[in-house]
Write a protein that holds these residues in place. Structure first.
Motif, mmCIF file in Angstrom:
data_model
loop_
_atom_site.group_PDB
_atom_site.id
_atom_site.type_symbol
_atom_site.label_atom_id
_atom_site.label_comp_id
_atom_site.label_asym_id
_atom_site.label_seq_id
_atom_site.Cartn_x
_atom_site.Cartn_y
_atom_site.Cartn_z
ATOM 1 N N ARG A 212 0.823 -1.196 0.000
ATOM 2 C CA ARG A 212 0.000 0.000 0.000
ATOM 3 C C ARG A 212 0.865 1.257 0.000
ATOM 4 O O ARG A 212 0.568 2.236 -0.704
ATOM 5 C CB ARG A 212 -0.894 -0.040 1.248
ATOM 6 C CG ARG A 212 -1.915 1.056 1.338
ATOM 7 C CD ARG A 212 -2.820 0.746 2.505
ATOM 8 N NE ARG A 212 -3.502 1.899 3.016
ATOM 9 C CZ ARG A 212 -4.052 1.953 4.214
ATOM 10 N NH1 ARG A 212 -3.968 0.911 5.019
ATOM 11 N NH2 ARG A 212 -4.683 3.035 4.616
ATOM 12 N N ILE A 213 1.933 1.219 0.777
ATOM 13 C CA ILE A 213 2.838 2.368 0.830
ATOM 14 C C ILE A 213 3.516 2.570 -0.521
ATOM 15 O O ILE A 213 3.713 3.706 -0.970
ATOM 16 C CB ILE A 213 3.874 2.178 1.957
ATOM 17 C CG1 ILE A 213 3.177 2.346 3.312
ATOM 18 C CG2 ILE A 213 5.027 3.170 1.833
ATOM 19 C CD1 ILE A 213 4.011 1.912 4.488
ATOM 20 N N GLU A 214 3.864 1.491 -1.198
ATOM 21 C CA GLU A 214 4.436 1.614 -2.545
ATOM 22 C C GLU A 214 3.482 2.374 -3.464
ATOM 23 O O GLU A 214 3.906 3.186 -4.292
ATOM 24 C CB GLU A 214 4.734 0.228 -3.125
ATOM 25 C CG GLU A 214 5.939 -0.466 -2.522
ATOM 26 C CD GLU A 214 7.217 0.315 -2.740
ATOM 27 O OE1 GLU A 214 7.360 0.964 -3.795
ATOM 28 O OE2 GLU A 214 8.078 0.301 -1.833
ATOM 29 N N ASP A 243 13.055 3.823 -5.789
ATOM 30 C CA ASP A 243 12.513 2.856 -4.826
ATOM 31 C C ASP A 243 13.620 2.188 -4.030
ATOM 32 O O ASP A 243 14.340 1.341 -4.542
ATOM 33 C CB ASP A 243 11.700 1.800 -5.579
ATOM 34 C CG ASP A 243 11.023 0.823 -4.637
ATOM 35 O OD1 ASP A 243 11.002 1.099 -3.425
ATOM 36 O OD2 ASP A 243 10.516 -0.205 -5.115
ATOM 37 N N GLY A 244 13.765 2.583 -2.755
ATOM 38 C CA GLY A 244 14.590 1.817 -1.831
ATOM 39 C C GLY A 244 13.698 0.774 -1.182
ATOM 40 O O GLY A 244 12.738 0.289 -1.781
ATOM 41 N N GLN A 245 13.948 0.463 0.055
ATOM 42 C CA GLN A 245 13.106 -0.517 0.741
ATOM 43 C C GLN A 245 11.880 0.128 1.387
ATOM 44 O O GLN A 245 10.962 -0.571 1.810
ATOM 45 C CB GLN A 245 13.931 -1.248 1.809
ATOM 46 C CG GLN A 245 15.066 -2.062 1.222
ATOM 47 C CD GLN A 245 15.863 -2.788 2.291
ATOM 48 O OE1 GLN A 245 15.411 -2.982 3.406
ATOM 49 N NE2 GLN A 245 17.068 -3.184 1.964
ATOM 50 N N ARG A 246 11.885 1.467 1.489
ATOM 51 C CA ARG A 246 10.785 2.196 2.121
ATOM 52 C C ARG A 246 10.527 1.699 3.550
ATOM 53 O O ARG A 246 9.388 1.647 4.021
ATOM 54 C CB ARG A 246 9.496 2.075 1.323
ATOM 55 C CG ARG A 246 9.631 2.438 -0.149
ATOM 56 C CD ARG A 246 9.165 3.818 -0.455
ATOM 57 N NE ARG A 246 9.001 4.001 -1.891
ATOM 58 C CZ ARG A 246 9.530 4.984 -2.591
ATOM 59 N NH1 ARG A 246 10.260 5.906 -1.979
ATOM 60 N NH2 ARG A 246 9.347 5.087 -3.885
ATOM 61 N N PHE A 278 12.289 13.560 4.539
ATOM 62 C CA PHE A 278 13.443 13.706 5.424
ATOM 63 C C PHE A 278 14.524 12.671 5.087
ATOM 64 O O PHE A 278 15.719 12.983 5.065
ATOM 65 C CB PHE A 278 13.023 13.560 6.889
ATOM 66 C CG PHE A 278 12.192 14.700 7.409
ATOM 67 C CD1 PHE A 278 12.484 16.004 7.058
ATOM 68 C CD2 PHE A 278 11.123 14.472 8.260
ATOM 69 C CE1 PHE A 278 11.717 17.071 7.529
ATOM 70 C CE2 PHE A 278 10.352 15.516 8.745
ATOM 71 C CZ PHE A 278 10.651 16.823 8.375
ATOM 72 N N HIS A 279 14.085 11.444 4.809
ATOM 73 C CA HIS A 279 15.038 10.374 4.523
ATOM 74 C C HIS A 279 15.803 10.639 3.227
ATOM 75 O O HIS A 279 17.037 10.548 3.185
ATOM 76 C CB HIS A 279 14.293 9.041 4.433
ATOM 77 C CG HIS A 279 15.163 7.881 4.057
ATOM 78 N ND1 HIS A 279 16.336 7.582 4.713
ATOM 79 C CD2 HIS A 279 15.030 6.941 3.069
ATOM 80 C CE1 HIS A 279 16.886 6.509 4.163
ATOM 81 N NE2 HIS A 279 16.115 6.114 3.162
ATOM 82 N N LYS A 280 15.074 10.993 2.156
ATOM 83 C CA LYS A 280 15.734 11.220 0.875
ATOM 84 C C LYS A 280 16.642 12.455 0.937
ATOM 85 O O LYS A 280 17.703 12.493 0.298
ATOM 86 C CB LYS A 280 14.695 11.363 -0.252
ATOM 87 C CG LYS A 280 14.050 10.024 -0.646
ATOM 88 C CD LYS A 280 15.059 9.112 -1.331
ATOM 89 C CE LYS A 280 14.540 7.706 -1.562
ATOM 90 N NZ LYS A 280 13.433 7.609 -2.495
ATOM 91 N N ALA A 281 16.254 13.465 1.717
ATOM 92 C CA ALA A 281 17.125 14.637 1.888
ATOM 93 C C ALA A 281 18.440 14.226 2.524
ATOM 94 O O ALA A 281 19.529 14.648 2.079
ATOM 95 C CB ALA A 281 16.430 15.689 2.755
ATOM 96 N N SER A 282 18.366 13.399 3.555
ATOM 97 C CA SER A 282 19.597 12.966 4.235
ATOM 98 C C SER A 282 20.476 12.134 3.306
ATOM 99 O O SER A 282 21.699 12.237 3.348
ATOM 100 C CB SER A 282 19.248 12.176 5.500
ATOM 101 O OG SER A 282 18.728 10.897 5.195
ATOM 102 N N LEU A 283 19.855 11.326 2.435
ATOM 103 C CA LEU A 283 20.634 10.507 1.501
ATOM 104 C C LEU A 283 21.325 11.383 0.446
ATOM 105 O O LEU A 283 22.491 11.141 0.110
ATOM 106 C CB LEU A 283 19.738 9.480 0.811
ATOM 107 C CG LEU A 283 19.132 8.380 1.695
ATOM 108 C CD1 LEU A 283 18.375 7.376 0.833
ATOM 109 C CD2 LEU A 283 20.186 7.681 2.524
ATOM 110 N N ILE A 284 20.607 12.374 -0.076
ATOM 111 C CA ILE A 284 21.198 13.264 -1.085
ATOM 112 C C ILE A 284 22.412 13.991 -0.504
ATOM 113 O O ILE A 284 23.478 14.054 -1.124
ATOM 114 C CB ILE A 284 20.141 14.265 -1.606
ATOM 115 C CG1 ILE A 284 19.123 13.533 -2.499
ATOM 116 C CG2 ILE A 284 20.808 15.395 -2.395
ATOM 117 C CD1 ILE A 284 17.950 14.397 -2.932
#
Length: 520
Positions: A212-214, A243-246, A278-284
């Protein structure tokens, strides 16, 4: 591993198991040593032969899961029957890779049980073992299992079923054997027919929720919040779609659903998007700091668009996360608590990242406890924000929040140590010592214990580094640390009062740390 032949003894033991579980408040999943201890005491109290201790263990395990299985809709259950219940001489069924396809010849009880199961909406399978059953739970097809099998198979099944936190009622065959066996049909039917609507104990299907989250992270859904009006928004859209593992959005959704007992996409979708922003910002930003050119098998933002654009996109994601949070349809007090918690965690994450940058540049050396502090401040805080955002919005009490914070610290540490070990055993084309920070910290400790300095040039010499790691058995030392923190995770989960979240997180842990799970 015998099963009592007389039904009145079986029923007496079932009642005694139910009474014991109710009296002590036993909550699943229960480790096998605890079950053996309780079974031994139950047998002694009932003055029953010790040869039935394994049978008593099955009964106690069943009773610990009873409320969960009973609350699971029948359409979300699996009936698992053994092939050996068939009449080998008269059976007209055909076998395939999944098991027996019943022909309805009435030569054994299988057909009647399957007809009953299908009338109630059960999925059903006539096969040996539990591998398929666990797989069906993990892929989201079912949420609970009623399984019939011989005692040895039930014993072998305990670890994988418990690790995956599969709600299960196990019904032993009356005697072991590989053909023409018998079962207590009334017992099976009683378990199949048992249902009671109970929101508190109905399990959350983690795999269904993940799917569902996907769906939340499709371009159409993201455009509801970020329209792609300029280059910055287009870059942000692109990396939200990668798409990571989410895992973090999943943790947010799990904790929110478990504590709120409400299911509303209008709130759940922005909640998961906030944490992914927040997660994708930290990864970038992390990729820029690490000078990494690939993530998720695609070019990183700075490798594709340049450092200035990547920094800007990361900043946009942080701002968007806070904007979405401020717009949530919850009370001002709840938003204030979320803002305070996320901002505090953001600061801790940058502290951990600052130390990590110095370490990766070879400017400082860290010992294992110091590296664990970095893991706690980086990955631990990221997991903490994900869990606590859902818990705060779901109105979890302070005690539950504190348990989740400690669990997140332990999980973050375990996750990073596991990544170190996995990276170390996988082939690399462009390998460097900094890829294995915890192993390097262990090596620093090894030299420090001998009052020696870690060789200054070791950071660039991967071959020599690997030689020292292997010669001194430091992989095994790392595995001991990993086991310690995985065990700590489970100890914290066992403190949670919320059964939905406890079992869901058991399942998540079982998938991530399959080889380190010790619920046995």
């Amino acid at each position: 591993m015998k099963v009592p032949e007389e039904s009145f003894i079986r029923n007496k033991m079932r009642k005694a198991a139910a009474a014991m579980v109710e009296k002590i408040g036993l909550r699943p999943p229960v480790n096998i040593l605890k079950l053996e201890q309780l079974a031994t005491a139950m047998i002694a109290d009932q003055e029953i032969s010790e040869e039935f201790i394994p049978f008593a263990m099955v009964l106690l395990g069943n009773e610990s899961w009873r409320k969960t299985v009973k609350a699971t809709p029948m359409s979300r259950r699996l009936l698992l029957l053994p092939q050996c219940l068939n009449n080998k001489e008269k059976c007209e069924g055909m076998f395939d890779e999944l098991g027996l396809n019943c022909a309805g010849c009435k030569a054994c009880p299988i057909d009647d049980l399957l007809i009953e199961a299908e009338s109630k909406g059960y999925a059903n399978l006539v096969a040996e073992g539990t591998t398929v059953a666990v797989g069906l739970v993990e892929e989201g097809s079912i949420d609970a299992v009623i399984g019939v099998s011989c005692m040895p198979v039930l014993q072998r099944s305990f670890e994988p079923v418990s690790n995956a936190a599969v709600p299960v009622i196990g019904i032993p065959l009356l005697f072991d054997g590989c053909e023409d066996t018998r079962a207590d049909i009334k017992w099976i039917l009683d378990e199949m027919r048992s249902f009671e609507s109970d929101e508190e104990h109905q399990p959350i299907s983690v795999s269904l929720l993940k799917n569902r989250i996907e769906d939340f992270f499709t371009k159409a859904n993201i455009e509801k919040y970020i329209q792609g009006r300029d280059k910055t928004e287009q870059i942000v859209q692109e990396y939200l779609l990668v798409d990571g593992q989410r895992i973090r959005p999943l943790l947010t959704a799990l904790s929110y659903l478990a504590y709120s007992n409400t299911d509303n996409d209008e709130l759940l979708q922005p909640l998961t998007l906030i944490i992914e922003c927040f997660h994708k910002a930290s990864l970038i930003h992390d990729d820029i700091e690490d000078n990494a050119n690939q993530r998720y098998n695609t070019l990183t933002a700075h490798a594709k668009y340049g450092v200035p654009q990547a920094i800007n996109a990361g900043d946009f994601l942080i701002g968007k996360g806070y904007e979405l949070l401020s717009d949530l349809d919850v009370s001002n007090a709840t938003i204030k608590n979320c803002l305070r918690f996320i901002a505090r965690s953001h600061i801790q994450l940058t502290r951990g990242q600052g130390v990590d940058i110095l370490f990766n540049d070879g400017k400082i050396q860290l010992l294992p406890d110091e590296m664990i502090g970095v893991f706690k401040n980086k990955t631990g805080e990221a997991i903490k924000v994900a869990l606590l955002l859902g818990a705060i919005v779901g109105e979890a009490n302070k005690q539950e929040q504190q348990i989740l914070e400690q669990f997140a610290d332990y999980m973050g540490i375990a996750y990073q140590i596991r990544d170190d070990l996995n990276e170390y055993t996988e082939p690399h084309t462009a390998e460097k010592t900094g890829d294995y920070p915890f192993l390097l910290a262990l090596l620093n400790k090894h030299f420090a214990d001998q009052d020696k300095e870690t060789p200054a040039n070791l950071f660039e010499q991967v071959t020599e580094f690997r030689k020292l790691i292997d010669e001194n058995g430091l992989q095994e030392v790392a595995k001991e640390y990993l086991q310690k923190y995985v065990d700590n995770c489970y100890a914290e989960l066992d403190k949670l009062e919320n059964s939905k979240l406890r079992l869901s997180l058991y399942g998540v842990m079982g998938k991530i740390f399959k080889s380190e799970t010790t619920n046995e």
